[in-house]
Scaffold this motif. Structure first.
Motif, PDB file in Angstrom:
ATOM      1  N   VAL A 193      -3.248  -8.110  -3.889  1.00 38.90           N
ATOM      2  CA  VAL A 193      -3.906  -7.414  -4.642  1.00 38.90           C
ATOM      3  C   VAL A 193      -3.909  -7.410  -6.134  1.00 38.90           C
ATOM      4  CG1 VAL A 193      -5.715  -4.996  -5.007  1.00 38.90           C
ATOM      5  CG2 VAL A 193      -3.446  -5.902  -3.863  1.00 38.90           C
ATOM      6  N   HIS A 194      -4.647  -8.388  -6.590  1.00 40.59           N
ATOM      7  CA  HIS A 194      -5.245  -8.835  -8.692  1.00 40.59           C
ATOM      8  C   HIS A 194      -3.804  -9.726  -8.704  1.00 40.59           C
ATOM      9  CE1 HIS A 194      -7.906  -5.293  -7.640  1.00 40.59           C
ATOM     10  NE2 HIS A 194      -7.516  -4.441  -8.052  1.00 40.59           N
ATOM     11  N   GLY A 195      -4.427 -10.396  -8.139  1.00 41.94           N
ATOM     12  CA  GLY A 195      -3.242 -11.797  -8.021  1.00 41.94           C
ATOM     13  C   GLY A 195      -1.710 -11.281  -7.703  1.00 41.94           C
ATOM     14  N   ARG A 196      -1.534  -9.492  -7.411  1.00 42.40           N
ATOM     15  CA  ARG A 196      -0.415  -9.609  -6.943  1.00 42.40           C
ATOM     16  C   ARG A 196       0.232  -8.778  -5.739  1.00 42.40           C
ATOM     17  NH1 ARG A 196       2.500  -4.439 -10.043  1.00 42.40           N
ATOM     18  NH2 ARG A 196      -0.023  -3.100  -8.585  1.00 42.40           N
ATOM     19  N   ARG A 197       1.603  -9.760  -5.615  1.00 43.46           N
ATOM     20  CA  ARG A 197       2.496  -9.362  -3.762  1.00 43.46           C
ATOM     21  C   ARG A 197       2.636  -8.099  -4.196  1.00 43.46           C
ATOM     22  NH1 ARG A 197       6.145 -12.950  -0.832  1.00 43.46           N
ATOM     23  NH2 ARG A 197       7.649 -11.538  -1.905  1.00 43.46           N
ATOM     24  N   ARG A 198       2.090  -7.164  -2.811  1.00 43.75           N
ATOM     25  CA  ARG A 198       2.261  -5.409  -2.477  1.00 43.75           C
ATOM     26  C   ARG A 198       3.309  -5.989  -0.810  1.00 43.75           C
ATOM     27  NH1 ARG A 198       3.268  -2.051  -6.476  1.00 43.75           N
ATOM     28  NH2 ARG A 198       1.049  -0.838  -5.866  1.00 43.75           N
ATOM     29  N   GLU A 199       3.619  -4.224  -1.241  1.00 45.64           N
ATOM     30  CA  GLU A 199       4.111  -4.642  -0.199  1.00 45.64           C
ATOM     31  C   GLU A 199       3.923  -2.883   0.455  1.00 45.64           C
ATOM     32  OE1 GLU A 199       8.164  -5.940   1.480  1.00 45.64           O
ATOM     33  OE2 GLU A 199       8.006  -8.425   0.689  1.00 45.64           O
ATOM     34  N   MET A 200       4.402  -2.047   1.579  1.00 47.75           N
ATOM     35  CA  MET A 200       4.008  -1.020   1.633  1.00 47.75           C
ATOM     36  C   MET A 200       4.316  -0.694   2.876  1.00 47.75           C
ATOM     37  SD  MET A 200      -0.225  -0.384   2.324  1.00 47.75           S
ATOM     38  CE  MET A 200      -0.045   1.003   2.417  1.00 47.75           C
ATOM     39  N   GLY A 201       5.115  -0.218   3.235  1.00 47.51           N
ATOM     40  CA  GLY A 201       5.431   0.539   4.472  1.00 47.51           C
ATOM     41  C   GLY A 201       4.875   0.998   5.310  1.00 47.51           C
ATOM     42  N   LEU A 202       4.482   0.838   6.816  1.00 45.46           N
ATOM     43  CA  LEU A 202       3.582   1.442   8.108  1.00 45.46           C
ATOM     44  C   LEU A 202       4.405   2.359   8.813  1.00 45.46           C
ATOM     45  CD1 LEU A 202       1.117  -1.370   7.895  1.00 45.46           C
ATOM     46  CD2 LEU A 202       1.466   0.012   7.215  1.00 45.46           C
ATOM     47  N   GLY A 203       5.910   2.967   8.490  1.00 46.21           N
ATOM     48  CA  GLY A 203       6.910   3.029   9.223  1.00 46.21           C
ATOM     49  C   GLY A 203       7.498   2.759  10.021  1.00 46.21           C
ATOM     50  N   PRO A 204       8.564   3.468  10.692  1.00 47.55           N
ATOM     51  CA  PRO A 204       9.533   2.833  11.591  1.00 47.55           C
ATOM     52  C   PRO A 204       9.200   2.714  13.358  1.00 47.55           C
ATOM     53  CG  PRO A 204      10.022   5.106  12.051  1.00 47.55           C
ATOM     54  CD  PRO A 204       8.385   5.171  10.892  1.00 47.55           C
ATOM     55  N   TYR A 205      10.490   1.721  14.034  1.00 48.95           N
ATOM     56  CA  TYR A 205      10.390   0.766  14.622  1.00 48.95           C
ATOM     57  C   TYR A 205      11.089   1.810  16.229  1.00 48.95           C
ATOM     58  CZ  TYR A 205       9.918  -1.900  19.286  1.00 48.95           C
ATOM     59  OH  TYR A 205       9.701  -2.100  20.621  1.00 48.95           O
ATOM     60  N   PRO A 206      10.355   2.457  17.090  1.00 46.95           N
ATOM     61  CA  PRO A 206       9.364   2.192  18.135  1.00 46.95           C
ATOM     62  C   PRO A 206       8.885   3.533  17.625  1.00 46.95           C
ATOM     63  CG  PRO A 206      11.720   2.979  18.914  1.00 46.95           C
ATOM     64  CD  PRO A 206      12.064   2.819  17.302  1.00 46.95           C
ATOM     65  N   GLU A 207       9.104   4.815  16.081  1.00 43.50           N
ATOM     66  CA  GLU A 207       7.993   5.513  16.433  1.00 43.50           C
ATOM     67  C   GLU A 207       6.954   4.840  16.212  1.00 43.50           C
ATOM     68  OE1 GLU A 207      11.147   5.024  15.472  1.00 43.50           O
ATOM     69  OE2 GLU A 207      11.801   7.120  15.334  1.00 43.50           O
ATOM     70  N   VAL A 208       6.537   3.846  15.835  1.00 39.86           N
ATOM     71  CA  VAL A 208       5.000   3.362  14.915  1.00 39.86           C
ATOM     72  C   VAL A 208       5.363   2.560  16.027  1.00 39.86           C
ATOM     73  CG1 VAL A 208       3.665   2.445  13.547  1.00 39.86           C
ATOM     74  CG2 VAL A 208       4.739   4.032  12.859  1.00 39.86           C
ATOM     75  N   SER A 209       4.463   2.170  17.718  1.00 40.62           N
ATOM     76  CA  SER A 209       4.051   1.004  18.204  1.00 40.62           C
ATOM     77  C   SER A 209       4.003  -0.312  17.315  1.00 40.62           C
ATOM     78  CB  SER A 209       3.433   1.754  19.787  1.00 40.62           C
ATOM     79  OG  SER A 209       2.073   1.609  19.063  1.00 40.62           O
ATOM     80  N   LEU A 210       3.863  -1.507  18.081  1.00 37.01           N
ATOM     81  CA  LEU A 210       3.054  -2.730  17.741  1.00 37.01           C
ATOM     82  C   LEU A 210       1.509  -1.805  17.414  1.00 37.01           C
ATOM     83  CD1 LEU A 210       2.598  -5.583  16.879  1.00 37.01           C
ATOM     84  CD2 LEU A 210       3.314  -5.740  19.945  1.00 37.01           C
ATOM     85  N   ARG A 211       0.972  -1.399  18.203  1.00 35.55           N
ATOM     86  CA  ARG A 211      -0.158  -1.751  18.628  1.00 35.55           C
ATOM     87  C   ARG A 211      -1.033  -0.545  17.081  1.00 35.55           C
ATOM     88  NH1 ARG A 211      -3.621   2.431  20.843  1.00 35.55           N
ATOM     89  NH2 ARG A 211      -6.119   2.054  22.173  1.00 35.55           N
ATOM     90  N   GLU A 212      -0.336   0.323  17.149  1.00 35.41           N
ATOM     91  CA  GLU A 212      -0.711   1.231  15.871  1.00 35.41           C
ATOM     92  C   GLU A 212       0.252   1.004  14.584  1.00 35.41           C
ATOM     93  OE1 GLU A 212       0.974   6.262  18.403  1.00 35.41           O
ATOM     94  OE2 GLU A 212       2.188   4.176  17.613  1.00 35.41           O
TER      95      GLU A 212
END
Length: 389
Positions: free
Chosen positions: A45-64
């Motif tokens: 974003v705006h030339g800067r790399r960002r990493e955001m967590g999307l949750g733990p597995y398997p609570e958050v499935s591959l599809r989610e």
């Protein structure tokens, strides 16, 4: 960011060794050495790399995880930082949990110790309860602006100016309370609303008071011996306000001094600012007549429960076709003092329970002029009863 998407499968995830593997499009799966795993999205974003967590597995499935990744990639395409946008949404959702009614209740609770009788009479909260909360109570306080306040206050701004002023004052306090809680509110919303509403046309009216020359006749007409008449007589004799009079308790009276507790005295909030009232011979006589009616120690009980109300004493005067009201007798007394008695200003004002002088002056002046007031109140009593003697 890889253009190839959906590289992973459920089997791949189960067999994954510790480390990071890509699903494509910036979505990564991180398997930790301790066996745990989580998803994260890597974007630029705006030339800067960002990493955001999307949750733990398997609570958050591959599809989610893929659905979440699609959502935040769309945010990036719109030129926004997904992490900041997610924080903004969380704050917005949190603000919706803080409705005006809830914040107002909390503000009231926090201020009860400052209010007369811990606010039990309800007068602090009533302007909000009657004129603001019915319209705005269920609105998140962070969403309320000056236009909302203007539209809410407009019906009473000129017609009930004093009530509107109190409601606006309470609302301002609630907004400051919200800010202290960390909520995002416009602290100038009430001032802006006042500007939109304009200057109030209604002029405050003083409570009608009986001319001091006519008070003796009225006092002497209160000869029925009822609780209401005795209450009015003591009110006139002592020049106190209605609230402490109505809640007068036998435990507060010691000899010829009635000590009103600080919480029952207007303008006196700390525990050391109780108010001593010297009782004239006539006042003591009235108290003796009231004692047989006492219930739970209260000298002036109500017909069924509690104590007599303001309306009870006002009603007596209204039935006599009088426009004057009980509170006005304080003005009658003050006028009598000014026109007939040569006493210092401080003594006259203290007799009404008024705070006299600045904080420094009061710190050095420790007297409440009790002895001088005792003489003054005895003269007032003699004036009221002169035709009875």
């Amino acid at each position: 960011m890889s253009r190839q998407l959906n590289k992973l499968s459920a089997a791949t995830l189960k067999a994954a060794e510790p480390g990071k593997i890509a699903d494509g499009g910036g979505l990564w799966f991180h398997k930790r050495a301790d066996g745990g795993a989580q998803w994260f999205l890597r974007v630029t974003v705006h030339g800067r790399r960002r990493e955001m967590g999307l949750g733990p597995y398997p609570e958050v499935s591959l599809r989610e995880a893929r659905q979440e990744a699609d959502r935040w990639r769309a945010v990036v395409r719109s030129g926004l930082d997904p992490i900041k946008e997610r924080e903004r949404i969380k704050r917005e959702e949190a603000s919706k949990l803080h409705l005006l009614k809830d914040v107002a209740d909390d503000a009231f609770e926090s201020r009860k110790a400052e209010l007369k009788g811990d606010g039990k009479a309800g007068r602090w909260f009533t302007p909000l309860q009657l004129h603001v909360l019915p319209k705005l109570g269920k609105v998140p306080i962070g969403d309320i602006d000056q236009k909302d306040i203007r539209d809410t206050m407009a019906p009473i701004w000129h017609e009930k100016a004093d009530t509107a002023r109190k409601a606006m004052n309470r609302l301002s306090i609630v907004f400051r309370h919200a800010a202290a809680l960390g909520l995002e509110v416009d602290l100038q919303a009430t001032d802006k609303a006042k500007a939109l509403l304009g200057k109030q046309r209604h002029k405050a009216k003083n409570i009608p008071a009986l001319p001091w020359q006519e008070v003796p006749s009225f006092y002497q007409s209160l000869d029925g011996g009822t609780v209401t008449e005795l209450g009015l007589r003591l009110l006139i004799l002592t020049a106190v306000r209605s609230f402490p009079l109505r809640f007068a308790h036998l435990d507060q009276i010691d000899g010829d001094v009635w000590t009103i507790p600080a919480e029952a005295v207007k303008g006196r909030r700390d525990a050391t600012s109780e108010f001593r009232v010297p009782l004239s011979t006539e006042a003591l006589n009235v108290i003796d007549q009231a004692k047989p009616f006492a219930r739970d120690g209260f000298l002036f009980p109500g017909a069924r429960r509690g104590v007599i109300s303001d309306m009870t004493m006002s009603g007596l005067m209204k039935r006599r076709q009088m426009i004057e009201r009980p509170h006005g007798f304080r003005s009658s007394f003050r006028d009598w003092v000014a026109e007939t008695q040569n006493v210092p200003h401080e003594v006259a004002e203290t007799a009404l329970g008024h705070v006299v002088g600045g904080s420094v002056e009061r710190a050095y002046r420790r007297t409440d002029f009790l002895e001088q007031r005792r003489v003054l109140m005895e003269k007032w009593s003699a004036f009221l009863t002169k035709r009875m003697q």
